[in-house]
Design a protein around this motif. Sequence first.
Motif, PDB file in Angstrom:
ATOM      1  N   GLN A  96       0.977  -1.145  -0.043  1.00  0.00           N
ATOM      2  CA  GLN A  96       0.088   0.010   0.125  1.00  0.00           C
ATOM      3  C   GLN A  96       0.976   1.122  -0.175  1.00  0.00           C
ATOM      4  N   GLN A  97       2.017   1.208   0.734  1.00  0.00           N
ATOM      5  CA  GLN A  97       2.733   2.364   0.739  1.00  0.00           C
ATOM      6  C   GLN A  97       3.659   2.678  -0.405  1.00  0.00           C
ATOM      7  N   ASP A  98       3.537   1.697  -1.415  1.00  0.00           N
ATOM      8  CA  ASP A  98       4.366   2.032  -2.618  1.00  0.00           C
ATOM      9  C   ASP A  98       3.628   2.300  -3.764  1.00  0.00           C
ATOM     10  N   VAL A  99       2.213   2.585  -3.493  1.00  0.00           N
ATOM     11  CA  VAL A  99       1.292   2.816  -4.795  1.00  0.00           C
ATOM     12  C   VAL A  99       1.851   3.889  -5.687  1.00  0.00           C
ATOM     13  N   GLU A 100       2.343   5.066  -5.036  1.00  0.00           N
ATOM     14  CA  GLU A 100       2.550   6.296  -5.987  1.00  0.00           C
ATOM     15  C   GLU A 100       3.635   5.845  -6.698  1.00  0.00           C
ATOM     16  N   MET A 101       4.725   5.204  -5.960  1.00  0.00           N
ATOM     17  CA  MET A 101       6.006   5.116  -6.824  1.00  0.00           C
ATOM     18  C   MET A 101       5.875   4.065  -7.810  1.00  0.00           C
ATOM     19  N   VAL A 102       4.892   2.947  -7.627  1.00  0.00           N
ATOM     20  CA  VAL A 102       4.484   2.270  -8.407  1.00  0.00           C
ATOM     21  C   VAL A 102       3.884   2.726  -9.754  1.00  0.00           C
ATOM     22  N   GLN A 103       3.109   3.383  -9.410  1.00  0.00           N
ATOM     23  CA  GLN A 103       2.151   4.291 -10.602  1.00  0.00           C
ATOM     24  C   GLN A 103       3.182   5.099 -11.443  1.00  0.00           C
ATOM     25  N   ALA A 104       3.954   5.746 -10.763  1.00  0.00           N
ATOM     26  CA  ALA A 104       5.130   6.554 -11.493  1.00  0.00           C
ATOM     27  C   ALA A 104       6.070   5.502 -12.372  1.00  0.00           C
ATOM     28  N   ALA A 105       6.245   4.558 -11.666  1.00  0.00           N
ATOM     29  CA  ALA A 105       6.960   3.656 -12.635  1.00  0.00           C
ATOM     30  C   ALA A 105       6.221   3.025 -13.796  1.00  0.00           C
ATOM     31  N   VAL A 106       4.928   2.757 -13.644  1.00  0.00           N
ATOM     32  CA  VAL A 106       3.901   2.271 -14.773  1.00  0.00           C
ATOM     33  C   VAL A 106       3.965   3.512 -15.845  1.00  0.00           C
ATOM     34  N   ASN A 107       3.596   4.744 -15.417  1.00  0.00           N
ATOM     35  CA  ASN A 107       3.584   5.942 -16.353  1.00  0.00           C
ATOM     36  C   ASN A 107       4.891   6.066 -17.149  1.00  0.00           C
ATOM     37  N   LYS A 108       6.030   5.693 -16.564  1.00  0.00           N
ATOM     38  CA  LYS A 108       7.293   5.901 -17.493  1.00  0.00           C
ATOM     39  C   LYS A 108       7.487   4.660 -18.314  1.00  0.00           C
ATOM     40  N   ASN A 109       7.067   3.579 -17.740  1.00  0.00           N
ATOM     41  CA  ASN A 109       7.221   2.253 -18.673  1.00  0.00           C
ATOM     42  C   ASN A 109       6.301   2.038 -19.687  1.00  0.00           C
ATOM     43  N   ILE A 110       4.998   2.416 -19.566  1.00  0.00           N
ATOM     44  CA  ILE A 110       4.100   2.189 -20.713  1.00  0.00           C
ATOM     45  C   ILE A 110       4.614   2.512 -22.132  1.00  0.00           C
ATOM     46  N   PRO A 111       5.128   3.901 -22.305  1.00  0.00           N
ATOM     47  CA  PRO A 111       5.698   4.283 -23.513  1.00  0.00           C
ATOM     48  C   PRO A 111       6.843   3.546 -24.114  1.00  0.00           C
ATOM     49  N   ILE A 112       7.778   3.067 -22.983  1.00  0.00           N
ATOM     50  CA  ILE A 112       8.932   2.333 -23.408  1.00  0.00           C
ATOM     51  C   ILE A 112       8.510   1.099 -23.819  1.00  0.00           C
ATOM     52  N   TYR A 113       7.452   0.298 -23.196  1.00  0.00           N
ATOM     53  CA  TYR A 113       7.037  -0.940 -23.560  1.00  0.00           C
ATOM     54  C   TYR A 113       6.190  -0.877 -24.953  1.00  0.00           C
ATOM     55  N   LYS A 114       5.380   0.041 -25.225  1.00  0.00           N
ATOM     56  CA  LYS A 114       4.684   0.187 -26.506  1.00  0.00           C
ATOM     57  C   LYS A 114       5.715   0.419 -27.715  1.00  0.00           C
ATOM     58  N   GLU A 115       6.819   1.230 -27.484  1.00  0.00           N
ATOM     59  CA  GLU A 115       7.834   1.089 -28.449  1.00  0.00           C
ATOM     60  C   GLU A 115       8.735   0.138 -28.937  1.00  0.00           C
ATOM     61  N   ALA A 116       8.700  -0.745 -27.667  1.00  0.00           N
ATOM     62  CA  ALA A 116       9.684  -2.023 -27.835  1.00  0.00           C
ATOM     63  C   ALA A 116       8.628  -3.045 -28.659  1.00  0.00           C
ATOM     64  N   VAL A 117       7.348  -3.344 -28.209  1.00  0.00           N
ATOM     65  CA  VAL A 117       6.820  -4.436 -28.757  1.00  0.00           C
ATOM     66  C   VAL A 117       5.834  -4.133 -29.753  1.00  0.00           C
ATOM     67  N   LYS A 118       5.580  -2.749 -30.066  1.00  0.00           N
ATOM     68  CA  LYS A 118       4.375  -2.143 -31.072  1.00  0.00           C
ATOM     69  C   LYS A 118       3.045  -2.660 -30.432  1.00  0.00           C
ATOM     70  N   SER A 119       2.977  -2.515 -29.311  1.00  0.00           N
ATOM     71  CA  SER A 119       1.622  -2.994 -29.048  1.00  0.00           C
ATOM     72  C   SER A 119       1.166  -2.161 -27.777  1.00  0.00           C
ATOM     73  N   ASN A 120      -0.020  -1.992 -27.671  1.00  0.00           N
ATOM     74  CA  ASN A 120      -0.768  -1.241 -26.544  1.00  0.00           C
ATOM     75  C   ASN A 120      -0.915  -1.981 -25.320  1.00  0.00           C
ATOM     76  N   ILE A 121      -0.834  -1.526 -24.118  1.00  0.00           N
ATOM     77  CA  ILE A 121      -0.954  -2.049 -22.867  1.00  0.00           C
ATOM     78  C   ILE A 121      -1.770  -1.153 -21.847  1.00  0.00           C
ATOM     79  N   VAL A 122      -2.445  -1.825 -21.061  1.00  0.00           N
ATOM     80  CA  VAL A 122      -3.470  -1.105 -20.234  1.00  0.00           C
ATOM     81  C   VAL A 122      -3.150  -1.656 -18.688  1.00  0.00           C
ATOM     82  N   VAL A 123      -2.660  -0.742 -17.998  1.00  0.00           N
ATOM     83  CA  VAL A 123      -2.259  -1.355 -16.633  1.00  0.00           C
ATOM     84  C   VAL A 123      -3.254  -0.622 -15.437  1.00  0.00           C
TER      85      VAL A 123
END
Length: 226
Positions: free
Chosen positions: A138-165
């Motif tokens: 529970q105490q990591d939610v903000e950090m995890v959300q920040a990590a998700v936001n940062k990695n979604i574009p990286i993932y999309k660019e790498a696999v050429k596919s969308n992802i919903v987290v």
Amino acid sequence: MALTDADVQKQIKHMMGFIEQEASEKVEEIDAKAEEEFNIEKGRLVQTQRVKIMGHYEKKEKQIDQHKKIRMSNLMNQARLKVLNARNDMITDLLNEARQRLAEIAKDPARYSALLEGLVLQGFYQLLEPKVTIRCRQQDVEMVQAAVNKNIPIYKEAVKSNIVVKINQERFLHSDICGGIEVYNDNGKIKVSNTLENRLELTAQQMMPEIRQDLFGANPNRKFTD
């Protein structure tokens, strides 16, 4: 010329002496033969008993030797088990110390946020699913959300596919764990465990031969190192 009574008595006495002499010699001969047979039989019995006694004690000696070997084998096995238990205890202590150090990482926001970014992106790549759910402390939610936001574009660019987290806000990971995340596919049937404890366990399994060699030296019975 007729024999007188004295002559008759003399001849009778002579004959009796001869008979007694022969009887005495015969008795001596019988005694000597009996003594010889006795000694032979006695020797045979003594030898037979000696063989029996030697066989008995030889059997006893073999039994004692066998008991000694069994005892020594048991003692050696017990010693090996004590050594193995002591080594396992040492490795357990080492892993416990590593867990404590992992817990310290989560207390450093800069290091922990960078670590979460790597764990999140790795979870994406391992699942390769269009929709994923993340569980965290529970105490990591903000950090995890920040990590998700940062990695979604990286993932999309790498696999050429969308992802919903989605971050699960109802079932958090237990606060006792050091940190990290779990990533699930949309129906929750596939899980990637990227908690710090799980990563430590996987690393320990992969490096256990090297860890054992560093702690206890090379195993002389090991034929292959690959």
